[in-house]
Write a protein that holds these residues in place. Structure first.
Motif, PDB file in Angstrom:
ATOM      1  N   MET A 493       0.830  -1.199   0.000  1.00  0.00           N
ATOM      2  CA  MET A 493       0.000   0.000   0.000  1.00  0.00           C
ATOM      3  C   MET A 493       0.867   1.252   0.000  1.00  0.00           C
ATOM      4  N   ASN A 494       1.948   1.211   0.764  1.00  0.00           N
ATOM      5  CA  ASN A 494       2.882   2.338   0.740  1.00  0.00           C
ATOM      6  C   ASN A 494       3.513   2.498  -0.641  1.00  0.00           C
ATOM      7  N   MET A 627     -12.177   8.231   4.854  1.00  0.00           N
ATOM      8  CA  MET A 627     -11.566   8.366   3.537  1.00  0.00           C
ATOM      9  C   MET A 627     -10.961   9.743   3.277  1.00  0.00           C
ATOM     10  N   HIS A 628     -10.938  10.631   4.265  1.00  0.00           N
ATOM     11  CA  HIS A 628     -10.466  11.995   4.025  1.00  0.00           C
ATOM     12  C   HIS A 628      -9.010  12.014   3.538  1.00  0.00           C
ATOM     13  N   TYR A 629      -8.133  11.251   4.194  1.00  0.00           N
ATOM     14  CA  TYR A 629      -6.711  11.244   3.815  1.00  0.00           C
ATOM     15  C   TYR A 629      -6.533  10.726   2.391  1.00  0.00           C
ATOM     16  N   VAL A 682      -3.260   0.339   7.926  1.00  0.00           N
ATOM     17  CA  VAL A 682      -4.571   0.893   8.300  1.00  0.00           C
ATOM     18  C   VAL A 682      -4.574   2.416   8.309  1.00  0.00           C
ATOM     19  N   SER A 683      -3.354   3.046   8.216  1.00  0.00           N
ATOM     20  CA  SER A 683      -3.310   4.503   8.319  1.00  0.00           C
ATOM     21  C   SER A 683      -3.889   5.190   7.094  1.00  0.00           C
ATOM     22  N   HIS A 690      -9.047   4.166  15.809  1.00  0.00           N
ATOM     23  CA  HIS A 690      -9.671   2.937  16.301  1.00  0.00           C
ATOM     24  C   HIS A 690      -8.652   1.832  16.569  1.00  0.00           C
ATOM     25  N   LEU A 691      -7.619   1.718  15.732  1.00  0.00           N
ATOM     26  CA  LEU A 691      -6.720   0.560  15.815  1.00  0.00           C
ATOM     27  C   LEU A 691      -5.371   0.867  16.467  1.00  0.00           C
TER      28      LEU A 691
END
Length: 734
Positions: A493-494, A627-629, A682-683, A690-691
């Motif tokens: 993902m990164n 979903m803002h980020y 998850v970031s 939450h996590l």
């Protein structure tokens, strides 16, 4: 004492020693010759004594035989008497040959006479014996003549023996004296040789000691030079960072200010500020480049590159400026020129940019032309000629010889009218010479200028080969062909996020999965900056950056990327050799500014208009996912958002499964590593709130406070939340 005087003293000492050695050797040889001569004389005297004794014995033997034959009347006694007489004559002749001394010449004459008389007398006795009988012979014998001759011969021999004995004594004394002198001179010679050897040994050891001291001093000087070079390198890096950072901030805010509503006067002021800032930034870059070249820190790093891609980038860069001045900019390349070359593309780009920039700056009308030809080739070697010509103000013929000198421009008014430091062509010339090339210029005042650059290259292999590819989204040409980034990140993902960001900025980059691949990539290619994740398999970021600094001896800027938010993490990264630190999730503007500061080649980024994503229905149940980020990063790119969500749905269960295995095996190090990876995953979709409260305790887990039941409970809670987050991501995609 001065070194020159020492040389003269040593030369005088050497000559004196050689003279003394020759004198000693001469005296020793002279005494040895005397000793040898004395021994020969002694041997000769002994031979004389021996011959005299033989003569006397033979004379007595002959007399006895003659008397015996007469008295006994037995002729057998005189058998061979003639041979005996012949032997006596031979002995006498040998004595005459040996003895050549004037003092014994008279005695030898008498001896010769008496021996002849004695031999004749014996023969007369025998003749009388044969002719007249026994009585007549006895009468001759008894008349005492033979006796007197014998006694006279004995007397002469005794005198000769006495004379020779004194000669023997003298010779013996001479031998003893010469032997003692030879021994003395030999002893002196041995002593002198030992003394000379000792002095030579002391001198050589002192010189060796001095040489060792000089070598040690040289080594220390070299170490000091390396330390000073490292300090200078660090100073240049710090100065680059400290000066470029505020300058980029000034230019960035000036760019933002231009976008604001301004009156004409304000716009004029802002334009002046921007031009002055750009000029100052160019001056800073020139000063840093010339400092690096002169200190030997400017390295030529060869890599395979596309020549036509470089020329396209230069054309794209200067085309707007040329159109603004209504100039015709053309770039042409002969068909026979190969496209894929192996060399330092960064330095080539820097040379072309500098020459083209000058051509555009000093040309008010007409055209600027860049033409590339091949001048020589053999097997895989090739020499390429780059010709940059313009129809600008030109250079006076009297100034051509100094045009490449530092802080020098063709006319004093040039600096006032066009700006600049006069360092650009100096840097260009030194960069070309570093690559074993050369540059020449042809120009007349008012008729433009033509710069010719010839550089050697080798034919490169196709850039599509594995390990040499620089990725760019949609295969579009990079806006900055001379900038290359290396990204070390194992999280998919990164990787997708960084691909999206770097491609949107039109930068060249390459992504690797661990520290070992970083070292391999840096060994093969040149990069301007490394974005380094901290936790990676095989080799982590800390080990990789230490290998970069200590093994590769590279000063390439390294920016750490980590999800660690603990206090002191940034300090730890800097202590390990990183240049800067950025925390995950990555903020786009922060990352761009860091790259801009450390590369020093990127312009201030134009801020895009804010992207507004429609908000979800307020009556809908509250979601874990935020979903803002992702919306901010995508700038409305729905394909990118879909790709990131799909990657999240595929990757989260896998990482959750790895964490479960670690919890079951009670592998604390694996629990920490997997919890850290999950934080990054998850970031991107806003699950930190939450996590993170669950993942951070797992990431900091220690053996002394490990409680299996508590960890299992935390994992179950995490699992339920992850299942819900995956379901929400699936619903968003649907």
């Amino acid at each position: 004492m001065q070194p020159k005087r020492i040389k003269y003293y040593l030369l005088g000492l050497f000559i004196s020693g050689m003279v003394l050695f020759v004198v000693l050797q001469f005296n020793s040889s002279n005494n040895i010759r005397k000793l040898i001569k004395g021994n020969e004389q002694l041997l000769q005297e002994l031979n004389v004594k021996n011959e005299l004794q033989k003569l006397q014995t033979n004379m007595a033997k002959t007399d006895s035989k003659v008397r015996g034959a007469v008295i006994s009347q037995d002729t057998t006694h005189i058998t061979g008497i003639e041979a005996e007489i012949a032997i006596i004559k031979a002995d006498l002749k040998e004595i005459n040959k040996i003895i050549k001394n004037d003092s014994t010449e008279k005695l030898l004459t008498q001896l010769n006479y008496l021996v002849d008389e004695k031999n004749n007398f014996n023969l007369m006795v025998l003749d009388t014996f044969y002719s007249n009988g026994k009585w007549a012979a006895e009468k001759m014998i008894n008349n005492q003549k033979g006796k007197r001759l014998g006694e006279a011969i004995t007397s002469i021999i005794r005198q000769l023996d006495t004379t020779r004995q004194s000669e023997v004594n003298r010779t013996t004394h001479l031998i003893d004296s010469s032997g003692q002198k030879a021994q003395s001179w030999g002893t002196v010679l041995v002593f002198f040789a030992c003394l000379t050897s000792l002095l030579a040994f002391l001198y050589i050891t002192s010189r060796i000691h001095r040489q060792e001291q000089l070598i040690e001093a040289l080594d220390e000087s070299q170490r000091q030079e390396k330390r000073l070079a490292a300090v200078k390198d660090q100073f240049l890096a710090n100065m680059s960072h400290e000066i470029r950072t505020p300058m980029n901030a000034v230019l960035g805010f000036t760019h933002l200010l231009k976008a604001q509503p301004l009156n004409d006067k304000s716009k004029e002021y802002v334009g002046v500020i921007e031009n002055a800032g750009q000029s100052l930034l160019e001056i800073i870059n020139d000063i840093l480049d010339i400092s690096k070249i002169e200190s030997g820190m400017m390295r030529i790093e060869a890599t395979a590159f596309s020549l036509r891609s470089v020329l396209h980038g230069v054309n794209t860069m200067f085309k707007p400026k040329a159109e603004e001045k209504q100039l015709q900019l053309s770039v042409t390349i002969d068909e026979e020129v190969p496209d894929i070359l192996y060399g330092d593309v960064m330095r080539l780009t820097q040379v072309l940019i500098n020459l083209t920039s000058n051509a555009v700056k000093f040309t008010n009308e007409g055209d600027v032309r860049i033409h590339v030809t091949k001048v020589w080739s053999e097997e895989k070697a090739v020499r390429i000629l780059f010709t940059v010509s313009d129809t600008g103000i030109g250079i006076d013929a009297s100034k051509l010889h100094s045009i490449f000198d530092r802080f020098n421009q063709a006319e004093a008014s040039t600096t006032r009218k066009f700006g600049g430091t006069g360092l650009g062509l100096t840097i260009v010339k030194q960069l070309i010479e570093l690559q074993n090339g050369f540059i020449s210029v042809e120009s007349k005042a008012g008729e433009g200028a033509t710069f010719k650059v010839e550089l050697p290259y080798t034919l490169g292999e196709s850039l599509s080969e594995e390990g040499n590819t620089y990725f760019s989204e949609n295969d579009q040409l990079p806006l900055h062909p001379d900038v290359r980034l290396l990204v070390a990140e194992d999280n998919k993902m990164n990787q997708n996020l960084l691909r999206h960001l770097l491609s949107s900025w039109q930068l060249q980059y390459k992504i690797v999965n661990n520290g070992k691949e970083v070292l391999q990539a840096l060994d093969k290619q040149h990069y301007d900056l490394v974005l380094m994740d901290i936790q990676m398999p095989e080799m982590d970021g800390y080990s990789a950056v230490q290998a970069i600094r200590n093994e590769l001896h590279s000063t390439i800027p390294v920016i750490a990327m980590t999800a660690h938010a603990m206090a002191g993490e940034r300090d730890k990264c800097l202590q390990m050799g990183m240049n800067e630190y950025i925390s995950k999730p990555i903020i786009e503007e922060e990352l761009y500014k860091m790259i801009q500061v450390y590369i020093g080649k990127l312009p201030p980024r134009e801020l895009p208009a804010a992207w507004y994503h429609p908000h979800e229905n307020g009556n809908a149940p509250q979601q874990l996912i935020n979903m803002h980020y992702l919306h901010d990063l995508s700038k409305g790119n729905l394909h990118f958002e879909k790709t990131m969500l799909e990657q999240f749905i595929a990757q989260l269960p896998e990482e959750l499964s790895l964490l479960k295995k670690a919890v079951v095996a009670e592998d604390i190090s694996a629990i920490r590593a997997n919890a850290h990876n999950l934080k990054t995953t998850v970031s991107f979709i806003g699950l930190e709130a939450h996590l993170y409260p669950i993942l951070e305790p797992l990431e900091k887990l220690q053996e002394n406070n490990y409680h299996p039941n508590a960890v299992a409970g935390q994992f179950n809670t995490l699992k339920q939340l992850c299942i819900q987050a995956v379901q929400e991501a699936i619903n968003i995609l649907l």
